[in-house]
Design a protein around this motif. Structure first.
Motif, short mmCIF file in Angstrom:
data_model
loop_
_atom_site.label_atom_id
_atom_site.label_comp_id
_atom_site.label_asym_id
_atom_site.label_seq_id
_atom_site.Cartn_x
_atom_site.Cartn_y
_atom_site.Cartn_z
N SER A 294 7.56 3.48 2.92
CA SER A 294 7.54 2.02 2.94
C SER A 294 8.41 1.44 4.04
O SER A 294 8.51 0.22 4.16
CB SER A 294 8.01 1.48 1.59
OG SER A 294 9.32 1.96 1.29
N SER A 295 9.05 2.30 4.84
CA SER A 295 9.89 1.81 5.94
C SER A 295 9.02 1.40 7.12
O SER A 295 7.83 1.74 7.20
CB SER A 295 10.89 2.89 6.36
OG SER A 295 11.75 3.23 5.28
N LYS A 296 9.61 0.68 8.06
CA LYS A 296 8.86 0.07 9.15
C LYS A 296 8.05 1.07 9.98
O LYS A 296 6.89 0.80 10.32
CB LYS A 296 9.82 -0.69 10.06
CG LYS A 296 9.17 -1.79 10.88
CD LYS A 296 8.74 -2.97 10.02
CE LYS A 296 8.26 -4.15 10.86
NZ LYS A 296 7.80 -5.28 10.03
N TRP B 163 5.54 -6.93 -1.11
CA TRP B 163 5.99 -6.33 -2.37
C TRP B 163 7.47 -6.63 -2.59
O TRP B 163 7.87 -7.08 -3.69
CB TRP B 163 5.76 -4.82 -2.34
CG TRP B 163 5.95 -4.14 -3.67
CD1 TRP B 163 4.98 -3.82 -4.57
CD2 TRP B 163 7.18 -3.68 -4.24
NE1 TRP B 163 5.52 -3.20 -5.66
CE2 TRP B 163 6.87 -3.09 -5.49
CE3 TRP B 163 8.51 -3.70 -3.84
CZ2 TRP B 163 7.85 -2.55 -6.32
CZ3 TRP B 163 9.49 -3.17 -4.67
CH2 TRP B 163 9.15 -2.58 -5.90
N LEU B 164 8.28 -6.38 -1.58
CA LEU B 164 9.74 -6.54 -1.73
C LEU B 164 10.12 -7.98 -2.04
O LEU B 164 10.93 -8.24 -2.93
CB LEU B 164 10.44 -6.06 -0.46
CG LEU B 164 10.29 -4.56 -0.15
CD1 LEU B 164 10.75 -4.24 1.26
CD2 LEU B 164 11.07 -3.73 -1.16
N ASP C 141 0.81 -1.22 0.00
CA ASP C 141 0.00 0.00 0.00
C ASP C 141 0.84 1.27 0.00
O ASP C 141 0.34 2.34 0.31
CB ASP C 141 -0.94 0.01 1.21
CG ASP C 141 -0.20 -0.17 2.54
OD1 ASP C 141 1.06 -0.24 2.53
OD2 ASP C 141 -0.87 -0.26 3.58
N SER C 142 2.14 1.16 -0.35
CA SER C 142 3.03 2.32 -0.33
C SER C 142 3.33 2.85 -1.72
O SER C 142 4.27 3.61 -1.89
CB SER C 142 4.34 1.96 0.38
OG SER C 142 4.11 1.54 1.70
N LEU D 250 16.15 -2.80 1.50
CA LEU D 250 14.98 -2.30 2.22
C LEU D 250 14.36 -3.42 3.07
O LEU D 250 13.93 -3.18 4.20
CB LEU D 250 13.95 -1.74 1.24
CG LEU D 250 12.69 -1.14 1.86
CD1 LEU D 250 13.03 -0.10 2.92
CD2 LEU D 250 11.81 -0.51 0.78
N GLU D 251 14.32 -4.63 2.54
CA GLU D 251 13.79 -5.74 3.34
C GLU D 251 14.70 -6.05 4.52
O GLU D 251 14.23 -6.37 5.62
CB GLU D 251 13.62 -6.98 2.46
CG GLU D 251 13.01 -8.17 3.16
CD GLU D 251 11.64 -7.88 3.77
OE1 GLU D 251 11.27 -8.55 4.76
OE2 GLU D 251 10.94 -6.97 3.27
N ALA D 252 16.03 -5.90 4.33
CA ALA D 252 16.96 -6.07 5.46
C ALA D 252 16.73 -5.00 6.51
O ALA D 252 16.83 -5.28 7.72
CB ALA D 252 18.41 -6.03 4.96
#
Length: 838
Positions: free
Chosen positions: A155-157, A168-169, A145-146, A231-233
């Motif tokens: 989109s960050s935590k 998504w990532l 949803d970002s 970004l996932e990390a």
């Protein structure tokens, strides 16, 4: 064709169709590797995603049709908006290109299959699984949803605490694996798997377009893959690559995303332009004008497209000198596009165009795409871009370029090549009415949207108040959107009806002169009963009876090769026959490998990191199994290809497709590493206080030891390869043992650096970058160690010899690359702090 030739053609068909066709079992479905089967699967799946994306678009237009509409709330609109862009860009456009190229390349090149059929099958399962992950999230209400561009910090935590962005990532990364596999496949295929005599200068333009597109995918996708991993990390483990409070910068994501995102526009456009360059001369009744100019324009366009990514970041506060440079580059890229358009128009002016249904879609392309190009020139001018950035004007421009530049030519291609798939005419029925509904509906939707953008309507609002001047334009846009949707639905009905009930078409109904029309209609799974010999760019014009002669066995490699699939490889430049590629049959290896990879991705999403790690090892194990099953010690020393030609099998030739596959894999890998170094240097320059003084801890002894291990790790496989070429198997085996040991020692040295010298990765972006670089080196040295043991075992099993030298040669290339990037990593870790304080 006389009775004798007809019987010979039927006998060859009955011999080859069972060999190349898909077995009618579950194994046959899951284990299919034939390019025709995999290509059709890609295209059908992509078209299904297109209609899903279209439904999402209609939900958006229903919400925006009037002010204060309550059809969707903010949360649902954000998911629908994000998924529409994601589906259309990642699950429709690029996969449709992959499917089209998978299906068409061997046919236009005069081959029976691609260079790596199992890689194509693996890519399809990755694509399907990644898409289903995203669709499942949409059904469950946890879709991304970002925005389809996933800008940080949104989109960050802290701002997206749920699993939405993670889906998504992870899902897009799995899909991108498929795209990278396709790029390697296409590049190796175009270089090596062509008809005898088909020099680069005699290739059809469609092959040039697809090869350049594959090269752009190979270099353009790594920045996005890296950005998604980083970004996932950050989201999973707190590594602050994009957190400005801990030394990161959100703009790093934008740079990595648009390093992929702007070339992607041309990745989508170029195959569609290749379709036009193929179809338009057929209906103009004359060869394309400016063949060499078009090829030069393609190459220039590919290079220029990678210098435009900041075109999307004019409002981020970058220096004025950079604004001027990227604005000029954005205007310069118009030149190679204009060369192609003028070549097409000149071909039409010098020919006698026929108004067929495919040409109707091409004429629609000219109007829509050129209009989008004009607005592209407008947004390339910095002051204007400042005014319309992030408004519906940009949305309209994007759709004019992508729908006009991709969907319209795709529709022309479906109607043009339809008879090849179905054996029936596809230019009758509802096609013309459907075209006009799409054309009128499209322009109603997006021409008016330019106006709403100029009135200041932002692109991501889910509702708006009355009295802003947006009411009537949005209502007209929504009405046009539904007209366009009806047109596309009618097109689908028309195609399905025509392919089922239309009369059968004669062979080569359009009187084209390229090799895909030298096959029977519809095309068999093996393409050619015997492989053609090419003397010009227009083989069917030179020899109108070529199709009958090939079907009767006159050509290279007639029939099955001892019950095995096979095709011919040629010299990369001249097209002279070089060796025979023995192709794999149906196998479940790609399916199990993809299943392990997708399982690892799902475990990671669920936070089950140990499970993800174990399945990651399973992927490596499947890869070893895959490579072990390549080749056969009983393969012949040479193959009689007829036409006075005898050639060795691919494993006995130094220019085998496997070598080129390694070269292009390393190009992708190097681009990924350069993107990682770019992020490291970008943060070094942009973020304050790099590196933090408390993080500086020099260890020259460890650095020297690591470099020594890397030097031996890079040189030992080369020595093993040379010993193998001399026939000294014992010495080669000893060097392989040294290689495995040296690579293992390099892994230990990097691990020691992280354990004893580097602060926790979550403490600062500098530490996170050091961890990322070191883990990259550990992964590659670890794979090189496994590869050394694998080649040693292959040699013991009889798969490696002075004649069969591909395995040690590829190992030497990969190990040398791993040693080089390891040395660069050592410099970044140990010299960076010294230079930073010097």
């Amino acid at each position: 064709m006389n009775d004798t030739a007809h019987k010979r053609a039927l006998a060859l068909h009955h011999e080859m169709e069972p060999l190349y066709g898909q077995p009618k079992t579950w194994f046959g479905f899951l284990g299919a590797t034939n390019h025709t089967v995999i290509g059709i699967r890609f295209m059908v799946t992509a078209i299904a995603f297109f209609f899903i994306g279209g439904v999402l678009a209609m939900l958006i237009r229903a919400q925006l049709a009037g002010p204060d509409t309550q059809f969707l709330d903010a949360a649902n609109y954000a998911q629908v908006f994000t998924m529409h862009g994601t589906v259309m860009m990642f699950l429709f456009a690029i996969p449709l290109i992959e499917g089209f190229a998978l299906y068409m390349l061997p046919k236009v090149l005069g081959a029976r299959d691609l260079a790596f059929p199992r890689l194509s099958a693996f890519g399809y399962w990755c694509y399907l699984a990644g898409g289903l992950i995203l669709l499942a999230a949409l059904v469950l209400g946890i879709a991304p949803d970002s925005g389809w561009f996933m800008y940080t910090p949104l989109s960050s935590k802290p701002f997206s605490s749920g699993i939405n962005s993670d889906i998504w990532l992870v899902g897009i990364t799995v899909v991108e694996v498929s795209a990278v596999c396709a790029a390697i496949e296409f590049m190796a295929t175009v270089l090596k798997v062509r008809a005898g005599g088909m020099a680069l200068s005699k290739m059809p333009l469609l092959a040039w377009y697809l090869w350049i597109t594959a090269a752009m995918m190979l270099v353009g996708f790594p920045p996005l893959i890296l950005g998604s991993i980083l970004l996932e990390a950050e989201r999973a483990f707190g590594l602050p690559f994009f957190d400005s409070a801990r030394g990161g910068d959100p703009l790093l994501w934008q740079h990595l995303f648009w390093l992929f995102g702007h070339p992607e526009v041309y990745i989508i456009f170029l195959p569609a332009a290749g379709v036009i360059s193929t179809i338009l001369p057929v209906f103009a009744g004359r060869p394309i004008v400016g063949y060499r100019w078009i090829v030069a324009a393609l190459i220039a366009q590919a290079f220029l497209s990678f210098g435009l990514w900041v075109h999307h970041m004019f409002t981020t506060g970058i220096p004025h000198l950079s604004l001027a440079f990227f604005s000029a580059a954005s205007l310069l890229v118009v030149v190679p596009t204009a060369i192609q358009i003028f070549a097409w128009l000149t071909t039409l002016l010098k020919g006698r165009p026929k108004m067929t249904l495919p040409m109707l879609w091409i004429y629609g392309f000219f109007f829509v795409f050129v209009s989008g190009g004009l607005t592209g020139v407008m947004v390339a001018v910095v002051p204007f871009d400042w005014q319309v950035h992030d408004t519906h004007f940009v949305v309209a421009h994007l759709h004019y370029v992508l729908v006009g530049g991709f969907v319209f030519p795709v529709m022309a291609g479906i109607y043009y090549w339809g008879p090849q798939l179905s054996g029936r005419r596809t230019d009758q029925g509802l096609g013309r009415l459907a075209f006009w509904l799409v054309f009128i509906g499209f322009n109603l939707t997006f021409l008016v949207m330019h106006w709403t953008g100029l009135l200041g309507m932002p692109r991501r609002v889910f509702t708006y108040e009355t009295g802003l001047g947006w009411d009537w334009p949005n209502l007209v846009s929504s009405f046009g959107g539904f007209v366009m949707a009806i047109g596309f639905a009618m097109t689908l009905v028309d195609i399905l009806v025509q392919w089922r009930f239309a009369p059968h078409t004669p062979h080569n109904p359009w009187k084209a002169d390229t090799l895909e029309w030298a096959m029977p209609t519809p095309a068999p799974t093996y393409n050619f009963a015997s492989l053609p010999k090419v003397g010009s760019r227009h083989p069917l014009h030179d020899d109108p009876d070529l199709s009958a002669r090939l079907a009767g066995g006159t050509g290279y490699l007639p029939g099955a090769l001892g019950g095995r699939r096979a095709t011919m490889a040629v010299d990369s430049v001249t097209g002279a026959p070089e060796h025979v590629i023995i192709l794999p049959g149906p196998t479940l290896i790609p399916f199990w490998t993809a299943l392990a990879l997708v399982g690892a991705a799902i475990c990671f999403l669920a936070g089950f990191y140990w499970g993800a790690g174990l399945l990651g090892l399973a992927v490596i194990g499947c890869g070893c199994w895959w490579l072990w099953r390549s080749g056969d010690t009983a393969d012949p020393d040479s193959v009689d290809c007829r036409e006075g030609t005898r050639l060795p099998p691919h494993h006995a030739h130094p220019q085998a497709p496997g070598w080129w596959g390694m070269v292009f894999t390393l190009v992708f890998d190097a681009t990924l590493f350069i993107s990682l170094l770019f992020g490291y240097l970008f943060l070094w320059v942009i973020a304050p206080g790099w590196p933090p003084p408390a993080f500086i801890d020099a260890a020259p002894g460890l650095a020297i030891a690591t470099l020594a291990a890397l030097a031996m790790a890079g040189l030992a496989p080369l020595a093993a390869h040379r010993s193998n070429l001399r026939g000294d198997a014992a010495r080669s085996a000893r060097w392989l043992v040294v290689s495995a040991s040296a690579n293992a020692l390099a892994c230990i040295a990097f691990a020691a650096t992280l354990a004893f010298l580097t602060p926790p990765a979550a403490s600062h972006a500098y530490a996170a970058c050091i961890w990322a670089l070191a883990l990259y080196a550990i992964l590659h040295n670890g794979l090189a160690a496994i590869g050394s043991a694998f080649v040693l075992a292959r040699g013991r099993a009889g798969f490696v010899s002075a004649r069969r030298s591909l395995d040690p040669r590829n190992l030497a290339a990969f190990s040398g690359y791993s040693a080089l990037v390891g040395a660069v990593t050592v410099a970044a870790i140990h010299l960076g702090p010294v230079l930073g304080t010097g």
